[in-house]
Design a protein around this motif. Structure first.
Motif, PDB file in Angstrom:
ATOM      1  N   THR A 282       0.832  -1.201   0.000  1.00  0.00           N
ATOM      2  CA  THR A 282       0.000   0.000   0.000  1.00  0.00           C
ATOM      3  C   THR A 282       0.869   1.255   0.000  1.00  0.00           C
ATOM      4  OG1 THR A 282      -1.815  -1.138   1.101  1.00  0.00           O
ATOM      5  CG2 THR A 282      -1.782   1.264   1.281  1.00  0.00           C
ATOM      6  N   ALA A 283       1.894   1.271   0.852  1.00  0.00           N
ATOM      7  CA  ALA A 283       2.813   2.414   0.903  1.00  0.00           C
ATOM      8  C   ALA A 283       3.589   2.540  -0.406  1.00  0.00           C
ATOM      9  CB  ALA A 283       3.768   2.263   2.084  1.00  0.00           C
ATOM     10  N   TYR A 284       4.069   1.438  -0.930  1.00  0.00           N
ATOM     11  CA  TYR A 284       4.848   1.446  -2.176  1.00  0.00           C
ATOM     12  C   TYR A 284       4.030   2.041  -3.318  1.00  0.00           C
ATOM     13  CZ  TYR A 284       8.125  -0.250  -5.716  1.00  0.00           C
ATOM     14  OH  TYR A 284       9.035  -0.332  -6.740  1.00  0.00           O
ATOM     15  N   ARG A 285       2.810   1.548  -3.473  1.00  0.00           N
ATOM     16  CA  ARG A 285       1.956   2.015  -4.567  1.00  0.00           C
ATOM     17  C   ARG A 285       1.593   3.479  -4.432  1.00  0.00           C
ATOM     18  NH1 ARG A 285      -2.230  -3.067  -5.420  1.00  0.00           N
ATOM     19  NH2 ARG A 285      -0.666  -4.541  -6.178  1.00  0.00           N
ATOM     20  N   ALA A 286       1.586   3.985  -3.180  1.00  0.00           N
ATOM     21  CA  ALA A 286       1.282   5.397  -2.923  1.00  0.00           C
ATOM     22  C   ALA A 286       2.522   6.272  -3.052  1.00  0.00           C
ATOM     23  CB  ALA A 286       0.673   5.547  -1.539  1.00  0.00           C
TER      24      ALA A 286
ATOM     25  N   ALA B  67       9.399   6.043  -6.467  1.00  0.00           N
ATOM     26  CA  ALA B  67       9.176   7.249  -7.271  1.00  0.00           C
ATOM     27  C   ALA B  67       8.340   6.986  -8.518  1.00  0.00           C
ATOM     28  CB  ALA B  67      10.508   7.897  -7.631  1.00  0.00           C
ATOM     29  N   PRO B  68       8.610   5.917  -9.256  1.00  0.00           N
ATOM     30  CA  PRO B  68       7.795   5.711 -10.456  1.00  0.00           C
ATOM     31  C   PRO B  68       6.412   5.137 -10.164  1.00  0.00           C
ATOM     32  CG  PRO B  68       9.475   3.987 -10.312  1.00  0.00           C
ATOM     33  CD  PRO B  68       9.722   4.966  -9.186  1.00  0.00           C
ATOM     34  N   GLY B  69       6.121   4.846  -8.916  1.00  0.00           N
ATOM     35  CA  GLY B  69       4.841   4.218  -8.574  1.00  0.00           C
ATOM     36  C   GLY B  69       4.854   2.772  -9.031  1.00  0.00           C
ATOM     37  N   GLY B  70       3.767   2.296  -9.491  1.00  0.00           N
ATOM     38  CA  GLY B  70       3.738   0.924  -9.990  1.00  0.00           C
ATOM     39  C   GLY B  70       2.795   0.056  -9.192  1.00  0.00           C
ATOM     40  N   ALA B  71       2.614  -1.132  -9.707  1.00  0.00           N
ATOM     41  CA  ALA B  71       1.677  -2.070  -9.099  1.00  0.00           C
ATOM     42  C   ALA B  71       2.444  -3.206  -8.436  1.00  0.00           C
ATOM     43  CB  ALA B  71       0.716  -2.599 -10.154  1.00  0.00           C
ATOM     44  N   LYS B  72       3.312  -2.890  -7.537  1.00  0.00           N
ATOM     45  CA  LYS B  72       4.104  -3.877  -6.804  1.00  0.00           C
ATOM     46  C   LYS B  72       3.194  -4.880  -6.120  1.00  0.00           C
ATOM     47  CE  LYS B  72       8.126  -3.813  -5.261  1.00  0.00           C
ATOM     48  NZ  LYS B  72       9.257  -4.380  -5.989  1.00  0.00           N
TER      49      LYS B  72
ATOM     50  N   SER C 134       6.853  -8.770  -7.402  1.00  0.00           N
ATOM     51  CA  SER C 134       6.813  -8.438  -8.824  1.00  0.00           C
ATOM     52  C   SER C 134       6.245  -7.038  -8.999  1.00  0.00           C
ATOM     53  CB  SER C 134       5.968  -9.442  -9.607  1.00  0.00           C
ATOM     54  OG  SER C 134       4.609  -9.300  -9.273  1.00  0.00           O
ATOM     55  N   GLU C 135       6.543  -6.482 -10.146  1.00  0.00           N
ATOM     56  CA  GLU C 135       5.909  -5.246 -10.573  1.00  0.00           C
ATOM     57  C   GLU C 135       4.683  -5.644 -11.374  1.00  0.00           C
ATOM     58  OE1 GLU C 135       6.659  -2.232  -9.611  1.00  0.00           O
ATOM     59  OE2 GLU C 135       8.447  -2.879  -8.554  1.00  0.00           O
ATOM     60  N   GLY C 136       3.759  -4.731 -11.543  1.00  0.00           N
ATOM     61  CA  GLY C 136       2.494  -5.046 -12.192  1.00  0.00           C
ATOM     62  C   GLY C 136       2.617  -5.618 -13.584  1.00  0.00           C
ATOM     63  N   ASP C 137       3.621  -5.165 -14.346  1.00  0.00           N
ATOM     64  CA  ASP C 137       3.759  -5.655 -15.713  1.00  0.00           C
ATOM     65  C   ASP C 137       4.546  -6.961 -15.787  1.00  0.00           C
ATOM     66  OD1 ASP C 137       6.366  -4.870 -15.236  1.00  0.00           O
ATOM     67  OD2 ASP C 137       6.420  -3.367 -16.821  1.00  0.00           O
TER      68      ASP C 137
END
Length: 124
Positions: free
Chosen positions: A16-20, A59-64, A85-88
């Motif tokens: 949650t923190a990472y995505r924010a 910084a780049p955000g993402g869907a970790k 993983s990252e979202g992609d």
């Protein structure tokens, strides 16, 4: 709540923190004397250094995603294997984590060692 559930809750908080983009929120999941070993950065020691590293990573955000695969505890120490993983799906791997129970009963990461599923070739 079982220890694997508690560990997953901790990693959900980190996601949650990472995505924010909240590096401080990510670092709050670690003990003050935490050690983070990563193929993506130099060895990092201490919560402040973990936060500085996460400033770059978030910084780049993402869907970790962070998913506990296996976890066990004994007393005030626990360990867990986590898939990340990252979202992609372009960047992922596993992390082995040592968790330490805090005075309030919560768990924090004291040691984290990441291993990429796609490590760079040596000398490349």
């Amino acid at each position: 709540m079982t220890f694997p559930d508690e560990a997953q809750a901790l990693f959900d908080r980190m996601v949650t923190a990472y995505r924010a983009g909240d590096a401080g929120g990510c670092a709050a999941c670690f003990t003050e004397d935490a050690v983070l070993l990563s193929p993506y950065a130099p060895e990092t020691t201490g919560r402040a250094a973990v936060e500085a590293l996460h400033r770059d990573w978030t910084a780049p955000g993402g869907a970790k995603t962070l998913t506990v695969i296996e976890a066990e505890s004994a007393g005030d120490l626990g360990w867990c294997l986590v898939a990340y993983s990252e979202g992609d799906g372009s960047d992922g791997g596993k992390s082995l984590n040592v968790l330490r129970r805090q005075k309030d009963g919560s768990w924090l990461i004291s040691h984290c060692s990441l291993a990429s599923d796609d490590p760079p070739l040596l000398g490349a």
